[in-house]
Design a protein around this motif. Structure first.
Motif, PDB file in Angstrom:
ATOM      1  N   VAL A 277     -12.583 -21.727 -41.011  1.00 54.31           N
ATOM      2  CA  VAL A 277     -13.188 -20.557 -41.058  1.00 54.31           C
ATOM      3  C   VAL A 277     -13.815 -20.480 -42.169  1.00 54.31           C
ATOM      4  O   VAL A 277     -15.255 -19.959 -42.488  1.00 54.31           O
ATOM      5  N   SER A 278     -13.674 -21.006 -43.572  1.00 55.37           N
ATOM      6  CA  SER A 278     -14.315 -20.898 -44.711  1.00 55.37           C
ATOM      7  C   SER A 278     -15.589 -21.547 -44.734  1.00 55.37           C
ATOM      8  O   SER A 278     -16.503 -20.996 -45.534  1.00 55.37           O
ATOM      9  N   LEU A 279     -15.693 -22.620 -44.074  1.00 59.67           N
ATOM     10  CA  LEU A 279     -17.030 -23.309 -43.956  1.00 59.67           C
ATOM     11  C   LEU A 279     -18.226 -22.507 -43.418  1.00 59.67           C
ATOM     12  O   LEU A 279     -19.138 -22.500 -44.489  1.00 59.67           O
ATOM     13  N   PRO A 280     -18.501 -21.760 -42.285  1.00 62.09           N
ATOM     14  CA  PRO A 280     -19.298 -20.888 -42.220  1.00 62.09           C
ATOM     15  C   PRO A 280     -19.501 -19.782 -43.076  1.00 62.09           C
ATOM     16  O   PRO A 280     -20.622 -19.026 -43.293  1.00 62.09           O
ATOM     17  N   LEU A 281     -18.249 -19.104 -43.434  1.00 62.69           N
ATOM     18  CA  LEU A 281     -18.513 -18.141 -44.508  1.00 62.69           C
ATOM     19  C   LEU A 281     -19.156 -18.573 -45.837  1.00 62.69           C
ATOM     20  O   LEU A 281     -20.073 -17.849 -46.318  1.00 62.69           O
ATOM     21  N   LEU A 282     -18.963 -19.866 -46.186  1.00 62.36           N
ATOM     22  CA  LEU A 282     -19.693 -20.205 -47.554  1.00 62.36           C
ATOM     23  C   LEU A 282     -20.976 -20.485 -47.265  1.00 62.36           C
ATOM     24  O   LEU A 282     -21.665 -20.163 -48.213  1.00 62.36           O
ATOM     25  N   ALA A 283     -21.146 -20.991 -46.005  1.00 60.65           N
ATOM     26  CA  ALA A 283     -22.647 -21.159 -45.756  1.00 60.65           C
ATOM     27  C   ALA A 283     -23.542 -19.819 -45.783  1.00 60.65           C
ATOM     28  O   ALA A 283     -24.619 -19.848 -46.431  1.00 60.65           O
ATOM     29  N   TRP A 284     -22.748 -18.966 -45.137  1.00 60.65           N
ATOM     30  CA  TRP A 284     -23.298 -17.497 -45.099  1.00 60.65           C
ATOM     31  C   TRP A 284     -23.688 -16.981 -46.523  1.00 60.65           C
ATOM     32  O   TRP A 284     -24.499 -16.177 -46.684  1.00 60.65           O
TER      33      TRP A 284
ATOM     34  N   ASP B 298     -27.460 -14.466 -37.213  1.00 61.46           N
ATOM     35  CA  ASP B 298     -26.681 -14.986 -36.104  1.00 61.46           C
ATOM     36  C   ASP B 298     -26.021 -16.195 -36.053  1.00 61.46           C
ATOM     37  O   ASP B 298     -24.999 -16.452 -35.419  1.00 61.46           O
ATOM     38  N   MET B 299     -26.818 -17.272 -36.775  1.00 63.95           N
ATOM     39  CA  MET B 299     -26.134 -18.515 -36.798  1.00 63.95           C
ATOM     40  C   MET B 299     -24.911 -18.436 -37.650  1.00 63.95           C
ATOM     41  O   MET B 299     -23.923 -19.210 -36.982  1.00 63.95           O
ATOM     42  N   TYR B 300     -24.753 -17.950 -38.580  1.00 62.56           N
ATOM     43  CA  TYR B 300     -23.456 -17.842 -39.489  1.00 62.56           C
ATOM     44  C   TYR B 300     -22.566 -16.912 -38.455  1.00 62.56           C
ATOM     45  O   TYR B 300     -21.297 -17.504 -38.799  1.00 62.56           O
TER      46      TYR B 300
ATOM     47  N   SER C  27     -15.266 -33.792 -43.571  1.00 62.68           N
ATOM     48  CA  SER C  27     -15.459 -34.240 -42.252  1.00 62.68           C
ATOM     49  C   SER C  27     -16.451 -33.369 -41.419  1.00 62.68           C
ATOM     50  O   SER C  27     -16.991 -33.678 -40.516  1.00 62.68           O
ATOM     51  N   SER C  28     -16.599 -32.242 -42.000  1.00 58.45           N
ATOM     52  CA  SER C  28     -17.224 -31.058 -41.262  1.00 58.45           C
ATOM     53  C   SER C  28     -18.446 -30.626 -42.168  1.00 58.45           C
ATOM     54  O   SER C  28     -19.166 -29.943 -41.300  1.00 58.45           O
ATOM     55  N   SER C  29     -18.756 -30.904 -43.023  1.00 59.48           N
ATOM     56  CA  SER C  29     -19.815 -30.008 -43.962  1.00 59.48           C
ATOM     57  C   SER C  29     -20.971 -30.293 -43.519  1.00 59.48           C
ATOM     58  O   SER C  29     -21.944 -29.454 -43.388  1.00 59.48           O
ATOM     59  N   MET C  30     -21.455 -31.576 -42.959  1.00 59.77           N
ATOM     60  CA  MET C  30     -22.778 -32.034 -42.707  1.00 59.77           C
ATOM     61  C   MET C  30     -23.322 -30.967 -41.660  1.00 59.77           C
ATOM     62  O   MET C  30     -24.523 -30.874 -41.546  1.00 59.77           O
ATOM     63  N   SER C  31     -22.335 -30.732 -40.704  1.00 60.99           N
ATOM     64  CA  SER C  31     -23.085 -29.892 -39.756  1.00 60.99           C
ATOM     65  C   SER C  31     -23.718 -28.681 -39.815  1.00 60.99           C
ATOM     66  O   SER C  31     -24.494 -28.106 -39.052  1.00 60.99           O
ATOM     67  N   TYR C  32     -23.256 -28.029 -40.884  1.00 56.53           N
ATOM     68  CA  TYR C  32     -23.597 -26.840 -41.393  1.00 56.53           C
ATOM     69  C   TYR C  32     -24.946 -26.897 -42.229  1.00 56.53           C
ATOM     70  O   TYR C  32     -25.730 -26.041 -42.492  1.00 56.53           O
ATOM     71  N   ILE C  33     -25.082 -28.076 -42.933  1.00 59.38           N
ATOM     72  CA  ILE C  33     -26.390 -28.240 -43.507  1.00 59.38           C
ATOM     73  C   ILE C  33     -27.614 -28.869 -42.832  1.00 59.38           C
ATOM     74  O   ILE C  33     -28.754 -28.749 -43.207  1.00 59.38           O
ATOM     75  N   LEU C  34     -27.297 -29.378 -41.647  1.00 64.39           N
ATOM     76  CA  LEU C  34     -28.337 -29.966 -40.570  1.00 64.39           C
ATOM     77  C   LEU C  34     -29.602 -28.910 -40.407  1.00 64.39           C
ATOM     78  O   LEU C  34     -30.813 -29.549 -40.793  1.00 64.39           O
ATOM     79  N   PRO C  35     -29.426 -27.809 -40.097  1.00 62.99           N
ATOM     80  CA  PRO C  35     -30.462 -26.710 -39.763  1.00 62.99           C
ATOM     81  C   PRO C  35     -31.494 -26.498 -41.333  1.00 62.99           C
ATOM     82  O   PRO C  35     -32.332 -26.442 -41.289  1.00 62.99           O
TER      83      PRO C  35
END
Length: 563
Positions: free
Chosen positions: A198-205, A417-419, A76-84
């Motif tokens: 919390v792990s979603l932005p950590l994995l994105a980072w 800073d985004m992450y 439900s939340s992964s798309m918000s991190y790949i948009l940019p």
């Protein structure tokens, strides 16, 4: 005659057999009997699950709940991190970004009733392993997507599929534990939910900054697709593990399949105690639904009285029959006093999810735009106010869509800073979860809900007045934490305010309304942003304040009349 030999368990011996209920709203099969099963008769579900012990099997259940619950959050939340990051690769417009944020909720909304029917007729285990395995296919499909339409299709299918096992997981976990451990297990699942967030932005980072672009069977693979592939691994692991788990004995007993339920209890007992299955102390279970007539001089013990003859066989119901039965059960919700109460809860859930998930799912895009703006205007001394950032984000997205060659000539570099900002917001919600119980106990559930919603509405509007990235970070973190606690308070109120036999259906409808709210908010946000800076925050603030006003008229859950 034989029909008269079907007897009910003595309520005095059963310690209030009819009044004790499951945490998940199921009826009295889980009441605790006073009699020792091996001496005075068959055991109730609670007695049987307590006899199976608490040990390695329960630990295994909690371990598998980590990837299982994470899979639902990731979907439900992964798309918000790949948009940019995927903006250039998929040539996304602002409306496209709203669709990607919302599409999983669309699948979840329309599949709720079908999954409920399947879980109650086909069993918990099948829903869990097939659901998670098919969801893994959908997530891996989204990771291979080469265009916007393909990604939308797989995300819609993923939301459609994951809604089933995600809901059944809570039921399965409660049905595998006795009353002593149920609340603790659900608390642990709540912690897993916060950890997954919390792990979603950590994995994105860890993944997005890497230069991992390559071709695979003619398909172009980029870092954001690897990110999605990694997010599909928990679904695959969960599906494979649930293949080897037993069916819920609570479900089997409700279906009149006591022999299978007894084997499930023996398996749990064997794993927990490492003793032979034959040494399991309980030899018979109460027949909740008699599947045959009693023989001469035989007594079939049941939980509740059955009128007329006992059925000779447990018949499977068709979908139409199940819908008719469900509508019959829901009749009290269409009459006073429950009708007004239910509508109030549904509107509140719609408003809370609209406000919370709109901001939550658009924050990564806002933080990315802030970081990009601050890099471009590092020496200008200009503040990254919310209105400036929204205007900048709209213009940059439009530039990408209209002049792709120039806007995407070089790979986008996302600032650290985004992450960090997303990690801080998620971690704040995680910390807030630990204090939520104490705050609710101190203020009471109704006051916490009312105060929380009014505060959420205020902080939602304060985002409009944000004059710097630091202020946006603080206000957004507080907003999402308070709104999350308000959601917990509302669901707790629903459980307390409605009769036991209606709680499950009311919670299911409330969650469906909430997901429709999240869907609506994410589709409307880009539309309002293009109208002006203020409208999206007016939308978020107004629905939360409306929910706060409605909460005033709810009865106090602490003094609820229904049990």
């Amino acid at each position: 005659m034989s029909e008269n030999n079907i007897k009910t368990v003595d309520p005095e011996k059963s310690k209030g057999l009819e009044n004790d209920k499951d945490a998940d709203g199921n009826s009295d099969s889980t009441a605790e009997a006073a009699a020792t099963p091996t001496e005075e008769g068959p055991a109730t579900f609670d007695k049987a699950i307590e006899g199976a012990g608490f040990g390695i099997f329960n630990l295994m259940l909690l371990i598998v709940s980590i990837p299982a619950q994470s899979a639902a959050i990731f979907e439900s939340s992964s798309m918000s991190y790949i948009l940019p990051v995927a903006e250039c690769d998929l040539r996304l417009t602002l409306e496209d970004k709203g669709v990607l944020n919302a599409v999983a909720y669309a699948g979840m909304t329309i599949s709720a009733i079908a999954w409920g029917y399947l879980a109650d007729t086909k069993g918990r285990k099948k829903i869990l392993y097939w659901g998670y395995l098919i969801d893994a296919v959908c997530v891996f499909g989204s990771a291979l997507s080469q265009n916007f339409s393909m990604l939308v299709m797989f995300k819609f299918m993923g939301g459609l599929v994951v809604n089933g096992p995600a809901a059944v997981l809570f039921t399965y976990l409660t049905e595998m534990h006795g009353p002593k451990h149920r609340s603790s297990v659900l608390m642990i699942v709540g912690m897993v939910t916060s950890t997954a967030t919390v792990s979603l932005p950590l994995l994105a980072w860890g993944i997005f900054p890497r230069d991992w672009d390559f071709e695979f069977w003619g398909l172009q693979i980029r870092s954001w697709q690897i990110y999605l592939f990694v997010l599909g691994i928990p679904s695959l692991i969960s599906g494979l593990i649930f293949c080897s788990m037993p069916e819920s004995p609570r479900f089997l007993m409700a279906q009149g399949r006591n022999e299978e339920a007894l084997q499930a209890f023996k398996q749990i007992y064997h794993v927990n105690t490492r003793k032979p299955k034959d040494s399991y102390p309980i030899k018979a279970l109460i027949q909740e639904v008699p599947n045959r007539k009693a023989a001469q001089n035989e007594v079939i013990y049941t939980i509740e009285e059955k009128s007329g003859e006992a059925p000779t066989k447990r018949q499977s119901r068709t979908l139409a029959e199940s819908l008719r039965s469900g509508l019959q059960q829901m009749k009290p919700l269409a009459r006073k006093p429950l009708l007004g109460l239910a509508i109030c809860c549904y509107v509140m859930q719609f408003g809370i999810f609209l406000g919370m998930n709109t901001i939550r799912l658009w924050l990564p895009q806002l933080f990315a735009s802030m970081a990009e703006y601050e890099v471009l205007h590092a020496g200008d001394g200009l503040d990254a106010s919310m209105c400036t950032i929204l205007e900048f984000s709209v213009n940059q997205t439009a530039k990408t869509a209209l002049n792709y060659a120039d806007a995407c000539s070089e790979p986008k570099v996302i600032s650290m800073d985004m992450y960090l900002n997303n990690i801080i917001v998620s971690a704040t919600g995680f910390v807030g979860y630990f204090f939520a119980g104490g705050i609710i106990r101190a203020l009471g559930p109704k006051r916490m809900m009312t105060y929380g919603l009014f505060l959420s509405g205020t902080f939602g509007l304060m985002l409009y007045f944000s004059v710097s990235s630091l202020m946006t970070l603080i206000v957004a973190a507080v907003f999402l934490t308070i709104t999350g606690i308000a959601v917990s308070s509302l669901l707790g109120a629903v459980v307390a305010l409605f009769p036991t036999q209606l709680r499950t259906v009311v919670v299911a409808i409330a969650m469906m309304c909430g997901r429709f709210g999240a869907l609506s908010g994410n589709l409307l946000f880009p539309v309002f942003v293009q109208i002006g800076c203020l409208p999206p925050f007016i939308m978020v603030s107004s629905v939360l304040i409306l929910s706060g006003i409605l909460s005033i008229f709810l009865p106090d859950p602490a003094k609820a009349m229904f049990t």
